[in-house]
Design a protein around this motif. Sequence first.
Motif, short mmCIF file in Angstrom:
data_model
loop_
_atom_site.label_atom_id
_atom_site.label_comp_id
_atom_site.label_asym_id
_atom_site.label_seq_id
_atom_site.Cartn_x
_atom_site.Cartn_y
_atom_site.Cartn_z
N LEU A 134 54.39 8.92 71.62
CA LEU A 134 55.22 10.12 71.64
C LEU A 134 55.52 10.56 73.06
O LEU A 134 56.58 11.13 73.35
N GLY A 135 54.58 10.32 73.97
CA GLY A 135 54.74 10.76 75.35
C GLY A 135 54.45 12.23 75.54
O GLY A 135 55.01 12.86 76.44
N ALA A 136 53.55 12.78 74.70
CA ALA A 136 53.25 14.21 74.76
C ALA A 136 51.81 14.46 75.17
O ALA A 136 50.91 13.70 74.81
N VAL A 137 51.62 15.54 75.91
CA VAL A 137 50.29 16.01 76.27
C VAL A 137 50.02 17.27 75.46
O VAL A 137 50.68 18.30 75.68
N PRO A 138 49.09 17.23 74.50
CA PRO A 138 48.87 18.40 73.64
C PRO A 138 48.38 19.61 74.43
O PRO A 138 47.61 19.50 75.38
N ALA A 139 48.86 20.80 74.00
CA ALA A 139 48.43 22.06 74.61
C ALA A 139 47.41 22.77 73.73
O ALA A 139 47.10 23.94 73.97
N PRO A 155 50.94 20.59 69.34
CA PRO A 155 51.40 21.72 70.14
C PRO A 155 51.59 21.30 71.60
O PRO A 155 50.78 20.54 72.14
N VAL A 156 52.67 21.76 72.21
CA VAL A 156 52.91 21.45 73.62
C VAL A 156 53.35 22.72 74.33
O VAL A 156 53.70 23.72 73.71
N ALA A 157 53.34 22.67 75.65
CA ALA A 157 53.86 23.78 76.44
C ALA A 157 55.36 23.89 76.24
O ALA A 157 56.04 22.88 76.01
N PRO A 158 55.92 25.10 76.30
CA PRO A 158 57.36 25.26 76.07
C PRO A 158 58.25 24.37 76.92
O PRO A 158 59.27 23.85 76.44
N ASP A 159 57.88 24.15 78.19
CA ASP A 159 58.73 23.32 79.05
C ASP A 159 58.54 21.83 78.82
O ASP A 159 59.24 21.01 79.44
N ALA A 160 57.61 21.45 77.94
CA ALA A 160 57.38 20.03 77.65
C ALA A 160 58.11 19.55 76.42
O ALA A 160 58.17 18.34 76.16
N LEU A 161 58.69 20.47 75.63
CA LEU A 161 59.31 20.08 74.36
C LEU A 161 60.63 19.36 74.56
O LEU A 161 60.87 18.29 74.00
N ALA A 187 56.25 24.38 70.07
CA ALA A 187 55.86 25.24 71.19
C ALA A 187 56.20 26.68 70.85
O ALA A 187 57.24 26.94 70.23
N PRO A 188 55.37 27.63 71.23
CA PRO A 188 55.66 29.04 70.92
C PRO A 188 56.83 29.55 71.74
O PRO A 188 56.99 29.22 72.92
N SER A 189 57.67 30.38 71.12
CA SER A 189 58.74 31.06 71.85
C SER A 189 58.47 32.55 71.93
O SER A 189 58.83 33.20 72.90
N ALA A 191 55.79 35.72 69.45
CA ALA A 191 54.77 35.83 68.42
C ALA A 191 55.29 35.34 67.07
O ALA A 191 56.28 35.87 66.55
N ARG A 192 54.62 34.31 66.54
CA ARG A 192 54.95 33.73 65.22
C ARG A 192 56.35 33.12 65.16
O ARG A 192 56.88 32.90 64.07
N TRP A 193 56.94 32.85 66.29
CA TRP A 193 58.20 32.11 66.38
C TRP A 193 57.95 30.86 67.21
O TRP A 193 57.26 30.93 68.25
N PHE A 194 58.50 29.76 66.78
CA PHE A 194 58.27 28.49 67.46
C PHE A 194 59.57 27.71 67.57
O PHE A 194 60.46 27.82 66.73
N ASP A 195 59.66 26.92 68.64
CA ASP A 195 60.68 25.87 68.74
C ASP A 195 59.98 24.56 68.41
O ASP A 195 58.80 24.37 68.74
N ALA A 196 60.70 23.64 67.78
CA ALA A 196 60.04 22.40 67.35
C ALA A 196 61.02 21.24 67.30
O ALA A 196 62.24 21.43 67.21
N ARG A 197 60.44 20.03 67.35
CA ARG A 197 61.20 18.80 67.14
C ARG A 197 60.38 17.89 66.23
O ARG A 197 59.15 17.85 66.32
N MET A 198 61.06 17.20 65.34
CA MET A 198 60.39 16.30 64.40
C MET A 198 60.91 14.88 64.60
O MET A 198 62.11 14.62 64.46
N PHE A 199 60.00 13.97 64.94
CA PHE A 199 60.34 12.56 65.12
C PHE A 199 59.75 11.77 63.96
O PHE A 199 58.53 11.77 63.75
N ALA A 200 60.61 11.11 63.18
CA ALA A 200 60.15 10.38 61.99
C ALA A 200 60.86 9.04 61.87
O ALA A 200 61.50 8.75 60.85
N PRO A 201 60.77 8.16 62.87
CA PRO A 201 61.48 6.87 62.79
C PRO A 201 60.98 5.97 61.67
O PRO A 201 61.71 5.09 61.22
N SER A 202 59.75 6.19 61.19
CA SER A 202 59.23 5.36 60.12
C SER A 202 60.02 5.50 58.82
O SER A 202 60.00 4.59 57.98
#
Length: 292
Positions: A134-139, A155-161, A187-189, A191-202
């Motif tokens: 994935l190339g991600a460092v979990p936060a 979970p990742v830092a906002p600037d890592a998404l 990543a949190p944006s 309180a209780r709001w998040f930005d997200a990406r879903m990778f599902a190549p399988s």
Amino acid sequence: MRAVVVAACWRGEPGTGSPTVVVDDAGLSDEERARVPGDTGVSHAVFADRSGPVVRLRFFTAAGELPACGHGTLAACVALEAWEHRAGRDTDEWRFAAGGREFSGGMTPEGAWFSAGVVRHRVPADAGPVLDALGAVPAGPVYAAGTARERLLVPVAPDALGPLAPDAGVLAAACDAAGLLGCFVYAPSRARWFDARMFAPSIGVPEDAANANSVAALAGVLAQDGPLRLVVSMGGSLGSPSRIRAEGFPAGDGSARVRLSARMGPARDLVSGFSVRGRTSRGRRGARSRRG
């Protein structure tokens, strides 16, 4: 064979949400069903069997059948309401069967909703190969979670998404080896709001513009501390921004029950239809449901 396309989990403007085809199932083979997403230019297609009192749903990508699809279920609610309205019936709630369970779903003036079921989660034994691909460092803690097939919640830092750009083939191999559907990175944006990406190549979806079942998984994990509501924004990296809401309720055994909802675009008949081995969809240009 009737078919409509619905902008699932949209933001109220053209070009937002995840276009999803819903077909009034007409006895297609599984091979024919798997061809519909590619034939219609969408990532997911839903097939609704309305022959009994319980509407049976099946979900397909070009790679084959899925046991569940959250935004597909929401899109099915929009399509069913449109078809019922055209038949002169005012129905806004249904019983569904999919993935080996029965559940309720329907429409309100705010959009579509359904009971996503029970989310269970665990700490994976070794998430390293998947995280490397994935190339991600979990936060924070990483979990495998889901209502059906598990996905990795990262979970990742906002600037890592935004910069994430995994190789689809490498990530698919790592997820397959770990028995995971894919990776939901968030990543949190606020309180209780998040930005997200879903990778599902399988499952033939390198990145998904709206993955409601992953939002359910996140709500299920976070609800361990008590009932909550959260909102997730997705699809911005694909130019198709979407938004999904979830409510989580702890079940007392380490799991949680989740209800999903979202604003939805209207059900639009496919402009030129599509053909699967001589079977052609039918519809009228520009038809739309009462809601959206």
